[in-house]
Design a protein around this motif. Structure first.
Motif, PDB file in Angstrom:
ATOM      1  N   GLU A   1     -21.517 -25.084  -6.788  1.00  0.00           N
ATOM      2  CA  GLU A   1     -22.410 -25.887  -7.619  1.00  0.00           C
ATOM      3  C   GLU A   1     -23.507 -24.991  -8.186  1.00  0.00           C
ATOM      4  OE1 GLU A   1     -24.827 -28.777  -5.488  1.00  0.00           O
ATOM      5  OE2 GLU A   1     -24.327 -27.808  -3.588  1.00  0.00           O
ATOM      6  N   PRO A   2     -24.149 -25.398  -9.302  1.00  0.00           N
ATOM      7  CA  PRO A   2     -25.168 -24.566  -9.930  1.00  0.00           C
ATOM      8  C   PRO A   2     -26.295 -24.195  -8.955  1.00  0.00           C
ATOM      9  CG  PRO A   2     -24.568 -26.389 -11.368  1.00  0.00           C
ATOM     10  CD  PRO A   2     -23.895 -26.642 -10.038  1.00  0.00           C
ATOM     11  N   VAL A   3     -26.896 -23.048  -9.194  1.00  0.00           N
ATOM     12  CA  VAL A   3     -27.941 -22.547  -8.302  1.00  0.00           C
ATOM     13  C   VAL A   3     -29.083 -23.542  -8.171  1.00  0.00           C
ATOM     14  CG1 VAL A   3     -29.683 -20.750  -7.997  1.00  0.00           C
ATOM     15  CG2 VAL A   3     -27.367 -20.134  -8.699  1.00  0.00           C
ATOM     16  N   TYR A   4     -29.510 -24.131  -9.275  1.00  0.00           N
ATOM     17  CA  TYR A   4     -30.663 -25.023  -9.224  1.00  0.00           C
ATOM     18  C   TYR A   4     -30.412 -26.222  -8.315  1.00  0.00           C
ATOM     19  CZ  TYR A   4     -33.918 -28.695 -10.429  1.00  0.00           C
ATOM     20  OH  TYR A   4     -34.831 -29.712 -10.341  1.00  0.00           O
ATOM     21  N   GLU A   5     -29.289 -26.912  -8.500  1.00  0.00           N
ATOM     22  CA  GLU A   5     -29.006 -28.095  -7.701  1.00  0.00           C
ATOM     23  C   GLU A   5     -28.886 -27.742  -6.218  1.00  0.00           C
ATOM     24  OE1 GLU A   5     -27.734 -27.531 -10.605  1.00  0.00           O
ATOM     25  OE2 GLU A   5     -28.240 -29.322 -11.791  1.00  0.00           O
ATOM     26  N   ALA A   6     -28.205 -26.629  -5.905  1.00  0.00           N
ATOM     27  CA  ALA A   6     -28.041 -26.215  -4.510  1.00  0.00           C
ATOM     28  C   ALA A   6     -29.377 -25.840  -3.886  1.00  0.00           C
ATOM     29  CB  ALA A   6     -27.058 -25.043  -4.432  1.00  0.00           C
ATOM     30  N   CYS A   7     -30.213 -25.135  -4.647  1.00  0.00           N
ATOM     31  CA  CYS A   7     -31.518 -24.720  -4.134  1.00  0.00           C
ATOM     32  C   CYS A   7     -32.445 -25.923  -3.976  1.00  0.00           C
ATOM     33  CB  CYS A   7     -32.138 -23.683  -5.079  1.00  0.00           C
ATOM     34  SG  CYS A   7     -33.639 -22.911  -4.419  1.00  0.00           S
ATOM     35  N   LEU A   8     -32.421 -26.839  -4.945  1.00  0.00           N
ATOM     36  CA  LEU A   8     -33.255 -28.033  -4.871  1.00  0.00           C
ATOM     37  C   LEU A   8     -32.951 -28.826  -3.605  1.00  0.00           C
ATOM     38  CD1 LEU A   8     -35.290 -29.996  -6.162  1.00  0.00           C
ATOM     39  CD2 LEU A   8     -33.355 -31.058  -7.362  1.00  0.00           C
TER      40      LEU A   8
END
Length: 423
Positions: free
Chosen positions: A302-309
Motif C-alpha cells: 500500500e502507498p507509503v502515506y496510508e501505511a505510515c498514517l
C-alpha cells in the motif's frame, strides 16, 4: 600738611574701590565654574540615566545546550525592554554525557566564556546564571541526571556570576510550556498591558512537546483537566493559561517509537528497524541517544502515506488530550514545527493540510536526501489534529520574533528574575 594727607586718603580710597571692583568681577565670573562637573564626569548621553540588567539562561535540551545572554533595560513600571540577546549553541546535549559527567565541563565552560565576553565585568556579580534541563535529562535515571547537574552547579559556583542552589535544575514540562508562552507574548506585545490580546504557543522539541494558550471561553477552563490550568503573575498582571507537556512525544522520541525502537524492540539486541514510513528501497543509518540504528523501508503493498498514517495513529492513540477552543485562536508554532515546515518550503504561515500526502507521495524520488520527512510530517499532522486543530487551521511559524529566539529561555529568565525580586 593737610593737602598731602587728603591726597593720600583719596589715593587709598581709589585703590580700595578698584580692588573691590576687581574682586566682585572675579567672584561673579568664577562662581559658576566651581559647580561644573569635571569634563570626565559629565554625562556623555541620555543613555547614562538608563538602568540595565543582564540574565544568563542555559537551555540544556535533548539535542544540544544553548546559552542566551539577555540585556534588559529596566522600567519603573510594567515590562522591561529587551535591549540585546547573545545566542550560542553546542552539541551534543548534556544527556550524551550520562556515563561520563565530567566530560560535559568543556562545553559549559565554553558557553560561560561567551557570557563573560558579552557582559561588562561591572555587572558579573549581579547577573544570575541559570541552567534548565528539559526532556533529555527528564528521561535519564535520577542518579545519572543528578551527577550531570552537580557538575554544572560546581562550574557555575566557580564562575563570577550570581549562582544559587536553584540555579541548576530539571525543568518541569509544564513550566517549559508556560515560559515559552511568556516569551512569545512578550515579543508580540501580548504582555505589555492587561488588555493586550495574547497568542497560543506550540513547541515541538526532541523529547517532548507542549501546548499553552490563554482560554477565551470560561467553558475551556471548566471542562479541562484541573492540572492543565495554571495561574501566575507576570509584570504585575495575573494570567490564566491552559498548558500541558507530553513527555516522549517530542519528534525524535516519537520517531523512534514509530520506527519500532520502543514499542517493539527487535529480539537479540539488534538495532535494525524496518518501517512502512520509509521509502521501500531505502536503507540507511540513524543515531539517537548514542545508539546507531540501521533503518529500512518495507514493502507493504500500500502507498507509503496510508501505511505510515496507520502506524502513527496507533502510536498516538489515547496519548493526547484534545484542547477545546483552539480552532479559532492564533497560534505560534516553533522548534521542529518550524524546521519541518521549512523543509517543504512554506512561508511564515502554514496549515496542517500542508503536512499531508503529497510529500509522502514523492518520498521514493529522493529518500536518501530526506528519508524521515514523510514520517515526521505525518506525525506532526496527526499530533496537531489530536490536539484539536482542524486540517485547515493556519499557524504562524517562527524561529525568531524581532530577531529573538522563540524558545522558553526568555520567559524562564523573566520568571527567575521575578523570583529574585521576591526574595
Amino acid at each position: 600738611m593737610k593737602r598731602p594727607k587728603l591726597a593720600g586718603l583719596f589715593l587709598f580710597l581709589c585703590c580700595l574701590l578698584t580692588y573691590l571692583m576687581f574682586v566682585k568681577h572675579h567672584y561673579s565670573t568664577s562662581r559658576p565654574e566651581a559647580h561644573r562637573l569635571p569634563p570626565h564626569r559629565r554625562p556623555i548621553s541620555s543613555d547614562a540615566g538608563r538602568r540595565f540588567q543582564f540574565g544568563i539562561m542555559f537551555d540544556a535540551g535533548s539535542t544540544g545546550t544553548r546559552i542566551h545572554v539577555f540585556k534588559f533595560q529596566m522600567e519603573d513600571k510594567g515590562a522591561p525592554t529587551l535591549a540585546h540577546e547573545t545566542f550560542r549553541a553546542i552539541k551534543p546535549g548534556l544527556s550524551a554525557y550520562a556515563d561520563e559527567p565530567q566530560q560535559c565541563a568543556a562545553g559549559i565552560v565554553e558557553l560561560l566564556e561567551v557570557a563573560k565576553s558579552s557582559i561588562p565585568p561591572l555587572y558579573w556579580t549581579s547577573t544570575p546564571v541559570v541552567l534548565k534541563a528539559t526532556a533529555g535529562l527528564r528521561l535519564l535515571p535520577g542518579q545519572k541526571a543528578d551527577q550531570l547537574l552537580d557538575r554544572v552547579r560546581a562550574l557555575f559556583l566557580a564562575s563570577p556570576f550570581l549562582s544559587a542552589d536553584d540555579s541548576v535544575s530539571i525543568m518541569d514540562g509544564t513550566d517549559e510550556g508556560i515560559s515559552a508562552w511568556i516569551t512569545v507574548n512578550f515579543l508580540t506585545g501580548g504582555l505589555h498591558s492587561a488588555h493586550s490580546p495574547t497568542v497560543g504557543m506550540l513547541d515541538l522539541g526532541g523529547g517532548s512537546t507542549q501546548i499553552t494558550f490563554s482560554p477565551q471561553d470560561e467553558k475551556t477552563i471548566q471542562t479541562s483537566p484541573i492540572d492543565h490550568i495554571r495561574s501566575f503573575q507576570m509584570f504585575s498582571n495575573t494570567h490564566v493559561v491552559y498548558t500541558h507537556s507530553y513527555l516522549g512525544l517530542g519528534l525524535m522520541s516519537a520517531r523512534l517509537t514509530i520506527l519500532g525502537g520502543v514499542d517493539a524492540p527487535p529480539l537479540g539486541g539488534s538495532t535494525e528497524l524496518v518501517s512502512p514510513c520509509l521509502a521501500p528501497e531505502y536503507s540507511g543509518s540513524w543515531e539517537h541517544a548514542d545508539i546507531t540504528y540501521t533503518v529500512k523501508g518495507q514493502r507493504t503493498g500500500e502507498p507509503v502515506y496510508e501505511a505510515c498514517l496507520s502506524r502513527v495513529e496507533k502510536v498516538l492513540y489515547q496519548k493526547v488530550t484534545e484542547a477545546s477552543g483552539v480552532a479559532n485562536m492564533d497560534f505560534y508554532a516553533f522548534s521542529f514545527y518550524y524546521d519541518r515546515a521549512v523543509d517543504i518550503g512554506p512561508d511564515h504561515v502554514t496549515c496542517v493540510s500542508v503536512f499531508l500526502p503529497a510529500v509522502c507521495g514523492g518520498v521514493s524520488g529522493s529518500p536518501q536526501q530526506s528519508p524521515f520527512l514523510c514520517l515526521d510530517l505525518v506525525y506532526i499532522s496527526v499530533l496537531l489534529q489530536e490536539l484539536g486543530f482542524p486540517p485547515q487551521k493556519q499557524f504562524r511559524l517562527a524561529r525568531t520574533i524581532n530577531q529573538v529566539e522563540t524558545s522558553w529561555a526568555l520567559g524562564a529568565t523573566f520568571h527567575y528574575m521575578e523570583t529574585l525580586k521576591m526574595h
